[in-house]
Enzyme design. Structure first.
Site, PDB file in Angstrom:
ATOM      1  N   TYR A  58       0.844  -1.196   0.000  1.00 25.36           N
ATOM      2  CA  TYR A  58       0.000   0.000   0.000  1.00 25.36           C
ATOM      3  C   TYR A  58       0.880   1.247   0.000  1.00 25.36           C
ATOM      4  O   TYR A  58       1.552   1.555   0.980  1.00 25.36           O
ATOM      5  CB  TYR A  58      -0.936   0.028   1.214  1.00 25.36           C
ATOM      6  CG  TYR A  58      -1.845  -1.192   1.327  1.00 25.36           C
ATOM      7  CD1 TYR A  58      -2.170  -1.962   0.210  1.00 25.36           C
ATOM      8  CD2 TYR A  58      -2.378  -1.567   2.552  1.00 25.36           C
ATOM      9  CE1 TYR A  58      -3.002  -3.075   0.325  1.00 25.36           C
ATOM     10  CE2 TYR A  58      -3.214  -2.674   2.668  1.00 25.36           C
ATOM     11  CZ  TYR A  58      -3.510  -3.418   1.545  1.00 25.36           C
ATOM     12  OH  TYR A  58      -4.326  -4.522   1.657  1.00 25.36           O
ATOM     13  N   HIS A 128       0.445 -11.976   1.121  1.00 22.59           N
ATOM     14  CA  HIS A 128      -0.590 -11.148   0.490  1.00 22.59           C
ATOM     15  C   HIS A 128      -1.215 -11.876  -0.709  1.00 22.59           C
ATOM     16  O   HIS A 128      -2.423 -11.823  -0.918  1.00 22.59           O
ATOM     17  CB  HIS A 128       0.037  -9.812   0.057  1.00 22.59           C
ATOM     18  CG  HIS A 128      -0.933  -8.687  -0.056  1.00 22.59           C
ATOM     19  ND1 HIS A 128      -0.569  -7.380   0.083  1.00 22.59           N
ATOM     20  CD2 HIS A 128      -2.257  -8.656  -0.317  1.00 22.59           C
ATOM     21  CE1 HIS A 128      -1.630  -6.597  -0.069  1.00 22.59           C
ATOM     22  NE2 HIS A 128      -2.670  -7.354  -0.325  1.00 22.59           N
ATOM     23  N   SER A 207     -12.534  -5.436   2.295  1.00 23.25           N
ATOM     24  CA  SER A 207     -13.558  -4.718   1.506  1.00 23.25           C
ATOM     25  C   SER A 207     -14.974  -5.119   1.941  1.00 23.25           C
ATOM     26  O   SER A 207     -15.821  -5.447   1.102  1.00 23.25           O
ATOM     27  CB  SER A 207     -13.360  -4.950  -0.002  1.00 23.25           C
ATOM     28  OG  SER A 207     -12.066  -4.554  -0.405  1.00 23.25           O
ATOM     29  N   PRO A 208     -15.270  -5.083   3.241  1.00 21.46           N
ATOM     30  CA  PRO A 208     -16.591  -5.531   3.714  1.00 21.46           C
ATOM     31  C   PRO A 208     -17.724  -4.597   3.299  1.00 21.46           C
ATOM     32  O   PRO A 208     -18.891  -4.983   3.372  1.00 21.46           O
ATOM     33  CB  PRO A 208     -16.427  -5.552   5.241  1.00 21.46           C
ATOM     34  CG  PRO A 208     -15.384  -4.513   5.511  1.00 21.46           C
ATOM     35  CD  PRO A 208     -14.427  -4.611   4.351  1.00 21.46           C
ATOM     36  N   LEU A 209     -17.344  -3.381   2.853  1.00 19.28           N
ATOM     37  CA  LEU A 209     -18.363  -2.433   2.370  1.00 19.28           C
ATOM     38  C   LEU A 209     -18.415  -2.433   0.841  1.00 19.28           C
ATOM     39  O   LEU A 209     -18.962  -1.507   0.236  1.00 19.28           O
ATOM     40  CB  LEU A 209     -18.049  -1.025   2.889  1.00 19.28           C
ATOM     41  CG  LEU A 209     -17.999  -0.903   4.411  1.00 19.28           C
ATOM     42  CD1 LEU A 209     -17.449   0.456   4.831  1.00 19.28           C
ATOM     43  CD2 LEU A 209     -19.385  -1.124   5.000  1.00 19.28           C
ATOM     44  N   GLY A 210     -17.847  -3.473   0.236  1.00 20.22           N
ATOM     45  CA  GLY A 210     -17.851  -3.528  -1.229  1.00 20.22           C
ATOM     46  C   GLY A 210     -17.110  -2.352  -1.829  1.00 20.22           C
ATOM     47  O   GLY A 210     -17.566  -1.763  -2.799  1.00 20.22           O
ATOM     48  N   ARG A 211     -15.958  -2.024  -1.225  1.00 20.32           N
ATOM     49  CA  ARG A 211     -15.137  -0.870  -1.654  1.00 20.32           C
ATOM     50  C   ARG A 211     -15.988   0.401  -1.677  1.00 20.32           C
ATOM     51  O   ARG A 211     -15.840   1.244  -2.563  1.00 20.32           O
ATOM     52  CB  ARG A 211     -14.485  -1.132  -3.016  1.00 20.32           C
ATOM     53  CG  ARG A 211     -13.603  -2.380  -3.026  1.00 20.32           C
ATOM     54  CD  ARG A 211     -12.923  -2.579  -4.358  1.00 20.32           C
ATOM     55  NE  ARG A 211     -12.217  -3.861  -4.428  1.00 20.32           N
ATOM     56  CZ  ARG A 211     -10.942  -4.063  -4.079  1.00 20.32           C
ATOM     57  NH1 ARG A 211     -10.233  -3.071  -3.639  1.00 20.32           N
ATOM     58  NH2 ARG A 211     -10.391  -5.257  -4.168  1.00 20.32           N
ATOM     59  N   GLY A 212     -16.904   0.484  -0.747  1.00 20.54           N
ATOM     60  CA  GLY A 212     -17.743   1.683  -0.615  1.00 20.54           C
ATOM     61  C   GLY A 212     -19.100   1.547  -1.285  1.00 20.54           C
ATOM     62  O   GLY A 212     -20.046   2.248  -0.936  1.00 20.54           O
ATOM     63  N   PHE A 213     -19.233   0.619  -2.219  1.00 16.27           N
ATOM     64  CA  PHE A 213     -20.466   0.549  -3.013  1.00 16.27           C
ATOM     65  C   PHE A 213     -21.704   0.275  -2.150  1.00 16.27           C
ATOM     66  O   PHE A 213     -22.762   0.873  -2.355  1.00 16.27           O
ATOM     67  CB  PHE A 213     -20.342  -0.535  -4.101  1.00 16.27           C
ATOM     68  CG  PHE A 213     -21.545  -0.562  -4.990  1.00 16.27           C
ATOM     69  CD1 PHE A 213     -21.684   0.369  -6.012  1.00 16.27           C
ATOM     70  CD2 PHE A 213     -22.574  -1.468  -4.777  1.00 16.27           C
ATOM     71  CE1 PHE A 213     -22.817   0.380  -6.807  1.00 16.27           C
ATOM     72  CE2 PHE A 213     -23.717  -1.458  -5.569  1.00 16.27           C
ATOM     73  CZ  PHE A 213     -23.834  -0.534  -6.587  1.00 16.27           C
TER      74      PHE A 213
HETATM   75  N1  NAP Z   1      -5.831  -8.641   1.279  1.00 15.13           N
HETATM   76  C1  NAP Z   1      -6.147  -7.945   0.218  1.00 15.13           C
HETATM   77  O1  NAP Z   1      -5.827  -8.288  -0.905  1.00 15.13           O
HETATM   78  C2  NAP Z   1      -6.951  -6.678   0.389  1.00 15.13           C
HETATM   79  C3  NAP Z   1      -7.601  -6.092  -0.712  1.00 15.13           C
HETATM   80  C4  NAP Z   1      -8.351  -4.929  -0.476  1.00 15.13           C
HETATM   81  C5  NAP Z   1      -8.438  -4.391   0.799  1.00 15.13           C
HETATM   82  N2  NAP Z   1      -7.783  -4.992   1.829  1.00 15.13           N
HETATM   83  C6  NAP Z   1      -7.868  -4.464   3.203  1.00 15.13           C
HETATM   84  O2  NAP Z   1      -9.229  -4.248   3.537  1.00 15.13           O
HETATM   85  C7  NAP Z   1      -9.401  -2.916   3.981  1.00 15.13           C
HETATM   86  C8  NAP Z   1     -10.801  -2.394   3.669  1.00 15.13           C
HETATM   87  O3  NAP Z   1     -11.137  -2.608   2.322  1.00 15.13           O
HETATM   88  P1  NAP Z   1     -11.416  -1.436   1.290  1.00 15.13           P
HETATM   89  O4  NAP Z   1     -10.876  -0.152   1.790  1.00 15.13           O
HETATM   90  O5  NAP Z   1     -10.976  -1.986  -0.028  1.00 15.13           O
HETATM   91  O6  NAP Z   1     -12.996  -1.381   1.158  1.00 15.13           O
HETATM   92  P2  NAP Z   1     -14.241  -1.105   2.129  1.00 15.13           P
HETATM   93  O7  NAP Z   1     -13.811  -1.065   3.537  1.00 15.13           O
HETATM   94  O8  NAP Z   1     -15.267  -2.079   1.686  1.00 15.13           O
HETATM   95  O9  NAP Z   1     -14.706   0.335   1.625  1.00 15.13           O
HETATM   96  C9  NAP Z   1     -13.957   1.495   1.803  1.00 15.13           C
HETATM   97  C10 NAP Z   1     -14.727   2.630   1.160  1.00 15.13           C
HETATM   98  O10 NAP Z   1     -15.963   2.802   1.855  1.00 15.13           O
HETATM   99  C11 NAP Z   1     -16.101   4.141   2.295  1.00 15.13           C
HETATM  100  N3  NAP Z   1     -16.724   4.088   3.641  1.00 15.13           N
HETATM  101  C12 NAP Z   1     -16.194   3.546   4.764  1.00 15.13           C
HETATM  102  N4  NAP Z   1     -17.082   3.605   5.783  1.00 15.13           N
HETATM  103  C13 NAP Z   1     -18.190   4.197   5.295  1.00 15.13           C
HETATM  104  C14 NAP Z   1     -19.431   4.549   5.870  1.00 15.13           C
HETATM  105  N5  NAP Z   1     -19.721   4.271   7.143  1.00 15.13           N
HETATM  106  N6  NAP Z   1     -20.348   5.194   5.079  1.00 15.13           N
HETATM  107  C15 NAP Z   1     -20.080   5.485   3.776  1.00 15.13           C
HETATM  108  N7  NAP Z   1     -18.908   5.147   3.180  1.00 15.13           N
HETATM  109  C16 NAP Z   1     -17.974   4.521   3.932  1.00 15.13           C
HETATM  110  C17 NAP Z   1     -14.702   4.709   2.339  1.00 15.13           C
HETATM  111  O11 NAP Z   1     -14.782   6.088   2.101  1.00 15.13           O
HETATM  112  P3  NAP Z   1     -13.690   7.148   2.675  1.00 15.13           P
HETATM  113  O12 NAP Z   1     -12.353   6.561   2.339  1.00 15.13           O
HETATM  114  O13 NAP Z   1     -13.999   8.384   1.892  1.00 15.13           O
HETATM  115  O14 NAP Z   1     -13.905   7.290   4.112  1.00 15.13           O
HETATM  116  C18 NAP Z   1     -14.029   3.961   1.186  1.00 15.13           C
HETATM  117  O15 NAP Z   1     -14.308   4.604  -0.053  1.00 15.13           O
HETATM  118  C19 NAP Z   1      -8.275  -2.150   3.292  1.00 15.13           C
HETATM  119  O16 NAP Z   1      -7.995  -0.945   3.957  1.00 15.13           O
HETATM  120  C20 NAP Z   1      -7.144  -3.136   3.372  1.00 15.13           C
HETATM  121  O17 NAP Z   1      -6.544  -3.065   4.654  1.00 15.13           O
HETATM  122  C21 NAP Z   1      -7.055  -6.123   1.642  1.00 15.13           C
END
Ligand code: NAP
Length: 319
Positions: A58, A128, A207-213
């Site tokens: 990252y 990873h 990505s439990p929030l579907g990358r924000g979706f």
């Molecule tokens: N092992 C792997 O290959 C892998 C791959 C992907 C991710 N990850 C890990 O998983 C973590 C989380 O995944 P992710 O960041 O991909 O996706 P995510 O947690 O599903 O979604 C993040 C997105 O959701 C938005 N968000 C967060 N909380 C919210 C809320 N309460 N209301 C509205 N929008 C909200 C964030 O906006 P803002 O940023 O604007 O706040 C960001 O755009 C990463 O940080 C990383 O550590 C690991």
């Protein structure tokens, strides 16, 4: 909120950790200002978050540096997870990735992560991605040696399938499997999530929030910038986003009845998949962080779970 065990490590953690990737890279045009990122991580600790997830990929590297600075003086309060084996090709993730699981690479990567994080021991060290050119036993064996040397406490692996989990766990226990899990990505529910339960490992949902979706903030007319990683993903093409709004509508319907946000319902659903499941949503925002942490207290009813389980599969692949 009850804390949950981190595999068989003996440590209990808050069910909602903080995924730190987005502070440095992924869904915004640039990294957060350092002071802002540090403030957010420290606020998370104040709110009870004690599991932070980063990777040397990252940034690359800059996210570990940020996390390291943020936890200075607070090290003992947190479980720090980082990863190796996914190698950014150029100096930015936009140039793509390669994989490297060779033992000498993993040993060097671990030293790099320890330095950048400013710590003596990594709590949870993930592979990873599995390197198809290196037998996973060799990579995992090198990681087990890092445990023996006291540089790492526990081992994890990301995006592994059951046969690979069986192979590595014969060499050294798997404390956590980190893979994508959310209302629109349920691929691992039938095999890897049960494997984790049977083998005493945590399933860490990325990505439990579907990358924000799933939070409802991305609409059919939302334009993702070229720097936003999601613009490269099939599920975020304009057509897919339009078709997938029905998923958000279904999440929003449950959220409105419970008077919580769609993000909180999405997280509560992930956490309902088992006591061994942990979530690591990412955010840059204080308000979202507070919401996400509070989602650990939402217990969905069997009827709500059935309603959410019935949500149709999304249009568009993950990658
Ligand atoms: N092992 C792997 O290959 C892998 C791959 C992907 C991710 N990850 C890990 O998983 C973590 C989380 O995944 P992710 O960041 O991909 O996706 P995510 O947690 O599903 O979604 C993040 C997105 O959701 C938005 N968000 C967060 N909380 C919210 C809320 N309460 N209301 C509205 N929008 C909200 C964030 O906006 P803002 O940023 O604007 O706040 C960001 O755009 C990463 O940080 C990383 O550590 C690991």
């Amino acid at each position: 909120m009850n804390k949950r065990p981190l595999g068989k490590s003996g440590r209990l953690v808050h069910p909602v950790g903080l995924g730190c990737m987005g502070l440095s890279w992924a869904y915004h045009d640039k990294a957060v200002e350092e002071a802002e990122g540090i403030r957010l991580i420290r606020l998370a600790i104040e709110l009870g978050v004690d599991h932070f997830d980063t990777s040397d990929a990252y940034g690359p590297h800059t996210n570990e540096e940020l996390v390291g600075r943020a936890i200075k003086g607070l090290r003992e309060k947190v479980v720090l997870a980082t990863k190796a084996g996914l190698v950014v090709k150029g100096d930015s993730a936009s140039s793509g990735y390669t994989r490297n699981g060779r033992p000498e690479y993993i040993r060097a990567a671990c030293e790099g992560s320890l330095n950048r994080l400013g710590i003596d021991v990594i709590d949870l060290y993930y592979l990873h991605r599995i390197d198809p050119e290196t037998p996973v036993e060799e990579t995992w064996g090198a990681m087990a040696e890092l445990v023996a040397k006291g540089k790492v406490r526990w081992l994890g692996i990301s995006e592994a399938k059951v046969p690979e989990l069986d192979r590595v766990s014969r060499i050294h226990p798997v404390t956590a499997v980190q893979s994508e899990l959310s209302l629109w990505t349920r691929d691992y529910l039938g095999d890897v999530v049960p494997w984790c339960k049977a083998n005493g490992a945590s399933f860490v949902a990325f990505s439990p929030l579907g990358r924000g979706f799933l939070t409802g903030t991305i609409k059919a007319d939302t334009e993702l910038s070229a720097e936003d990683f999601r613009s490269t993903l099939p599920r975020f093409s304009a057509d897919a986003v339009a078709a997938n709004q029905r998923i958000v509508d279904a999440v929003r319907a449950v959220a409105q009845r419970r008077r919580v946000t769609p993000a909180q319902i999405a997280l509560a659903w992930v956490l309902a998949q088992g006591e061994h499941v942990l979530a690591i949503p990412g955010t840059r925002t204080k308000k979202y962080l507070e919401q996400n942490v509070a989602a650990a207290d939402i217990a969905l009813t069997p009827e709500e779970l059935a309603e959410l389980d019935a949500i149709p599969a999304p249009v568009g692949g993950r990658y």
